[in-house]
Scaffold this motif. Structure first.
Motif, short mmCIF file in Angstrom:
data_model
loop_
_atom_site.label_atom_id
_atom_site.label_comp_id
_atom_site.label_asym_id
_atom_site.label_seq_id
_atom_site.Cartn_x
_atom_site.Cartn_y
_atom_site.Cartn_z
N VAL A 24 -86.84 41.00 75.47
CA VAL A 24 -88.11 41.11 74.75
C VAL A 24 -87.88 41.37 73.27
CG1 VAL A 24 -90.20 42.48 74.48
CG2 VAL A 24 -89.33 41.96 76.77
N LEU A 25 -87.01 42.31 72.95
CA LEU A 25 -86.75 42.64 71.56
C LEU A 25 -86.16 41.44 70.81
CD1 LEU A 25 -85.40 46.23 72.08
CD2 LEU A 25 -87.60 45.51 71.18
N ILE A 26 -85.26 40.74 71.47
CA ILE A 26 -84.66 39.56 70.83
C ILE A 26 -85.72 38.50 70.58
CG2 ILE A 26 -83.14 37.61 71.23
CD1 ILE A 26 -81.22 39.49 72.62
N TYR A 39 -98.91 39.30 73.29
CA TYR A 39 -97.99 39.89 74.27
C TYR A 39 -97.75 38.88 75.39
CZ TYR A 39 -98.80 44.22 71.83
OH TYR A 39 -98.87 45.17 70.85
N LYS A 40 -98.79 38.19 75.75
CA LYS A 40 -98.65 37.22 76.83
C LYS A 40 -97.74 36.06 76.42
CE LYS A 40 -101.13 34.76 80.25
NZ LYS A 40 -102.36 34.18 80.70
N ASN A 50 -96.35 36.67 83.31
CA ASN A 50 -97.31 37.71 83.71
C ASN A 50 -96.81 39.12 83.44
OD1 ASN A 50 -99.07 35.78 84.59
ND2 ASN A 50 -98.17 35.73 86.62
N SER A 51 -95.72 39.22 82.74
CA SER A 51 -95.19 40.57 82.48
C SER A 51 -95.65 41.12 81.14
CB SER A 51 -93.66 40.53 82.53
OG SER A 51 -93.17 39.68 81.54
N TYR A 52 -96.83 40.70 80.69
CA TYR A 52 -97.34 41.16 79.40
C TYR A 52 -97.33 42.68 79.30
CZ TYR A 52 -101.17 40.02 82.60
OH TYR A 52 -101.93 39.81 83.71
N ARG A 53 -97.58 43.34 80.41
CA ARG A 53 -97.60 44.80 80.40
C ARG A 53 -96.20 45.33 80.14
NH1 ARG A 53 -100.70 48.74 82.48
NH2 ARG A 53 -102.83 48.13 82.71
N ALA A 54 -95.25 44.80 80.88
CA ALA A 54 -93.86 45.22 80.73
C ALA A 54 -93.39 44.92 79.31
CB ALA A 54 -92.99 44.49 81.74
N VAL A 55 -93.87 43.83 78.75
CA VAL A 55 -93.50 43.47 77.39
C VAL A 55 -93.97 44.57 76.44
CG1 VAL A 55 -93.97 41.88 75.49
CG2 VAL A 55 -93.48 41.00 77.76
N GLY A 56 -95.20 44.98 76.64
CA GLY A 56 -95.75 46.06 75.80
C GLY A 56 -94.87 47.28 75.95
N ASN A 57 -94.41 47.53 77.15
CA ASN A 57 -93.54 48.68 77.41
C ASN A 57 -92.28 48.57 76.56
OD1 ASN A 57 -94.38 50.71 79.01
ND2 ASN A 57 -94.04 49.61 80.90
N ALA A 58 -91.65 47.43 76.62
CA ALA A 58 -90.40 47.21 75.89
C ALA A 58 -90.61 47.40 74.40
CB ALA A 58 -89.88 45.80 76.18
N VAL A 73 -96.60 40.97 66.89
CA VAL A 73 -97.07 40.82 68.28
C VAL A 73 -98.43 41.50 68.40
CG1 VAL A 73 -96.52 41.17 70.68
CG2 VAL A 73 -94.68 40.96 69.01
N ILE A 74 -99.42 40.70 68.75
CA ILE A 74 -100.78 41.22 68.86
C ILE A 74 -101.40 40.87 70.21
CG2 ILE A 74 -101.11 41.01 66.39
CD1 ILE A 74 -102.51 38.41 66.91
#
Length: 102
Positions: A24-26, A39-40, A50-58, A73-74
């Motif tokens: 995600v960071l990369i 994020y999506k 579908n991991s938009y939530r996990a992305v937000g976490n990262a 990222v918005i």
DNA sequence: CCCGATTCCCCGC
DNA sequence: GCGGGGAATCGGG
């Protein structure tokens, strides 16, 4: 694949990050200037639509807040979302405006 | 199991 | 477009 990406990955490996977070960071760091991703979109980019939530976490755990353009990222609704770096969403908006991304 | 820098859908004005 | 309400989905601890 940029050579920078490899260096960044190595730099990130210094932290206790998992594979997912590193990806995600990369992906975030690879966002070009003046561009914004939701994020999506970012999630889709790393192969997890579908991991938009996990992305937000990262991004929230982003150890290189000022170094990684996490401010690009918005939310898909057009809102800013969040910014764990110094200055919070306030600076995020300022950065985006400075880059003419909005 | 619970949380979160999310997203999408439905309804009504 | 905006407000209220709810469900779905993912990784990490």
């Amino acid at each position: 694949m940029k050579i920078k990406e490899m260096q960044l990955r190595k730099l990130l490996s210094q932290f206790h990050l998992t594979e997912f977070e590193t990806e995600v960071l990369i992906a975030t760091a690879s966002i070009e200037e003046g561009k914004t991703l939701t994020y999506k979109e970012l999630a889709e980019r790393i192969g997890r639509p579908n991991s938009y939530r996990a992305v937000g976490n990262a991004l929230g755990r982003n150890p290189l807040a000022p170094e990684i353009p996490c401010h690009r990222v918005i939310k898909s609704s057009g809102e800013l979302g969040g910014y764990s770096g110094k200055g919070g969403n306030r600076k995020k908006k300022r950065l985006l405006r400075s880059e003419n991304a909005i």
